[in-house]
Design a protein around this motif. Structure first.
Motif, PDB file in Angstrom:
ATOM      1  N   PRO A 198      38.583  18.615  27.283  1.00 27.15           N
ATOM      2  CA  PRO A 198      37.559  17.734  28.004  1.00 27.15           C
ATOM      3  C   PRO A 198      36.169  18.317  28.250  1.00 27.15           C
ATOM      4  CG  PRO A 198      39.185  18.569  29.494  1.00 27.15           C
ATOM      5  CD  PRO A 198      39.632  19.028  28.136  1.00 27.15           C
ATOM      6  N   GLU A 199      36.176  19.674  28.029  1.00 25.31           N
ATOM      7  CA  GLU A 199      34.580  20.191  28.364  1.00 25.31           C
ATOM      8  C   GLU A 199      33.682  20.092  27.269  1.00 25.31           C
ATOM      9  OE1 GLU A 199      37.393  23.190  25.912  1.00 25.31           O
ATOM     10  OE2 GLU A 199      37.514  21.822  27.639  1.00 25.31           O
ATOM     11  N   GLN A 200      34.153  19.568  26.169  1.00 24.57           N
ATOM     12  CA  GLN A 200      33.385  19.248  25.054  1.00 24.57           C
ATOM     13  C   GLN A 200      32.654  17.865  25.228  1.00 24.57           C
ATOM     14  OE1 GLN A 200      35.440  20.189  21.437  1.00 24.57           O
ATOM     15  NE2 GLN A 200      34.807  22.353  21.397  1.00 24.57           N
ATOM     16  N   TRP A 201      32.091  17.590  26.178  1.00 20.35           N
ATOM     17  CA  TRP A 201      31.641  16.155  26.369  1.00 20.35           C
ATOM     18  C   TRP A 201      30.215  16.028  25.588  1.00 20.35           C
ATOM     19  CZ3 TRP A 201      34.307  12.264  28.678  1.00 20.35           C
ATOM     20  CH2 TRP A 201      35.350  12.971  29.385  1.00 20.35           C
ATOM     21  N   ASP A 258      41.070  13.874  32.698  1.00 19.63           N
ATOM     22  CA  ASP A 258      42.710  14.195  33.036  1.00 19.63           C
ATOM     23  C   ASP A 258      43.607  13.986  31.775  1.00 19.63           C
ATOM     24  OD1 ASP A 258      42.023  15.365  35.489  1.00 19.63           O
ATOM     25  OD2 ASP A 258      42.559  13.504  36.634  1.00 19.63           O
ATOM     26  N   VAL A 259      43.125  12.729  31.248  1.00 17.74           N
ATOM     27  CA  VAL A 259      44.285  12.323  30.108  1.00 17.74           C
ATOM     28  C   VAL A 259      43.893  13.110  28.979  1.00 17.74           C
ATOM     29  CG1 VAL A 259      44.654  10.484  28.452  1.00 17.74           C
ATOM     30  CG2 VAL A 259      44.231   9.919  30.685  1.00 17.74           C
ATOM     31  N   CYS A 260      42.866  13.713  28.623  1.00 22.87           N
ATOM     32  CA  CYS A 260      42.163  14.606  27.399  1.00 22.87           C
ATOM     33  C   CYS A 260      42.893  15.858  27.522  1.00 22.87           C
ATOM     34  CB  CYS A 260      40.893  14.790  27.549  1.00 22.87           C
ATOM     35  SG  CYS A 260      40.154  15.606  26.119  1.00 22.87           S
ATOM     36  N   GLY A 261      42.736  16.355  28.979  1.00 18.75           N
ATOM     37  CA  GLY A 261      43.274  17.658  29.079  1.00 18.75           C
ATOM     38  C   GLY A 261      45.041  17.567  29.193  1.00 18.75           C
ATOM     39  N   ASP A 262      45.540  16.510  29.603  1.00 18.58           N
ATOM     40  CA  ASP A 262      47.047  16.338  29.713  1.00 18.58           C
ATOM     41  C   ASP A 262      47.394  16.212  28.323  1.00 18.58           C
ATOM     42  OD1 ASP A 262      47.184  16.429  32.319  1.00 18.58           O
ATOM     43  OD2 ASP A 262      47.651  14.496  32.691  1.00 18.58           O
TER      44      ASP A 262
END
Length: 265
Positions: free
Chosen positions: A261-264, A252-256
Motif C-alpha cells: 500500500p505504500e506504492q500509491w 488496509d485491504v491491500c496490506g491484508d
C-alpha cells in the motif's frame, strides 16, 4: 504485538500512539476508542501505514503458526512481512544485503513493466461490475455470506488461486457474499460488503500478468475504485463513499492481502 513496538521505526509516533494502534489491530480497544482510531486513520497517513505494518505482521505470524491440518480444509492466503531495511542491517550484511537490494530492484521492474492500459481496463471492469450489482437489493450476490466457506472455495477454484475475504467490520461493513464474473484475463470474483446505512463496497479480483503493480485510483462520477496487483492477482476496491475514507479502507485491504500500500500513485 505491543512488546515489539519499540523495535520498529516510530515514524514520529509516540509510544502511546504505537500502543493504541497495536491494540486497535488486536481488537483490544473499547468501542469508542476503536472508532476514534478508525477515523484517525483516514487523515493520518503515518498512523495508517503503521496499522498496515501491524496487520501484515499479525497475519504472517498467524500463517506461520497455523495448524497445517486446518489450513488444508479450505482456501487461504499467506501474507508476507515487508521487512524494513534497518532489520536487514541488524541480521545480515554482504551478500544477503545485496540479495535484498536485487529483490527490491526486480520487484520495482515488475511494477513498472505491467502495461498501464491493462491496469486501467481492469479498473473499468471492476467499476462497471460495482455499478451493475451494488444497487441490487435481492441479487447483489450470487452466493450469500451464510455460506462463506463455500463461496470462497468455489471462487478460488474458478480463478485457480487461493482467495480470502478481508474483514471490514471495523469500518462498519458486513460481508454479503460473492459472485463469479467474466474478465479480460479470465474469470473474476466480486465480494460485496454493506454497512448499516445501506452503503456498499465491492472487492473485485482477477488474475494479473505480473507479480506487482502499485495502487492507483480510477474514478467515474461519484464512484471510486482503488486498484493494484499483488502475487499475480489483481484487486480493486470500489465504492461511492468519500475518497479519503475509501482510500483508508483500501490501504488496509491491500496490506491484508499481501500488497504494497505504500506504492500509491
Amino acid at each position: 504485538m505491543n512488546g515489539e513496538s519499540s523495535l520498529i521505526p516510530t515514524d514520529g509516533l509516540g509510544q502511546a500512539d504505537l500502543d493504541a494502534l497495536s491494540a486497535f489491530v488486536d481488537g483490544e480497544l473499547p468501542e469508542g476508542e476503536r472508532r476514534a482510531i478508525a477515523e484517525r486513520l483516514v487523515h493520518d497517513p503515518r498512523a495508517a501505514d503503521r496499522v498496515t505494518h501491524f496487520r501484515a505482521q499479525r497475519a504472517a505470524l498467524r500463517a506461520l503458526f497455523a495448524d497445517p491440518a486446518a489450513q488444508s480444509s479450505g482456501p487461504c492466503i499467506v501474507l508476507r512481512i515487508r521487512t524494513p531495511w534497518w532489520r536487514h542491517a541488524l541480521v545480515a550484511a554482504g551478500s544477503l544485503a545485496a540479495g535484498v537490494v536485487l529483490a527490491w530492484f526486480a520487484g520495482t521492474l515488475e511494477t513498472y513493466l505491467l502495461p498501464p492500459a491493462a491496469q486501467s481496463a481492469f479498473a473499468r471492469q471492476a467499476d462497471i461490475a460495482y455499478a451493475l450489482y451494488a444497487p441490487e437489493q435481492e441479487h447483489a450476490v450470487e452466493v450469500a455470506a451464510t455460506r462463506e466457506g463455500t463461496v470462497v472455495s468455489w471462487l478460488s477454484k474458478r480463478l485457480n488461486r487461493p482467495l480470502t475475504v478481508p474483514s471490514l467490520a471495523e469500518y462498519g461493513y458486513a460481508f454479503l457474499g460473492g459472485r463469479l464474473l467474466p474478465g479480460s484475463a479470465g474469470p473474476a470474483a466480486q465480494f460485496m460488503y454493506e454497512n448499516g446505512h445501506g452503503e456498499r463496497l465491492a472487492l473485485y479480483v482477477s488474475a494479473a500478468s505480473l507479480a506487482q503493480a502499485p495502487v492507483r485510483l480510477w474514478r467515474d462520477g461519484d464512484r471510486r475504485t482503488f486498484y493494484w496487483a499483488s502475487r499475480r492477482t489483481a484487486y480493486a476496491l470500489s465504492g461511492e463513499i468519500p475518497g479519503d475514507r475509501l482510500r483508508a479502507i483500501a490501504v488496509d485491504v491491500c496490506g491484508d492481502l499481501g500488497g504494497r500500500p505504500e506504492q500509491w500513485r
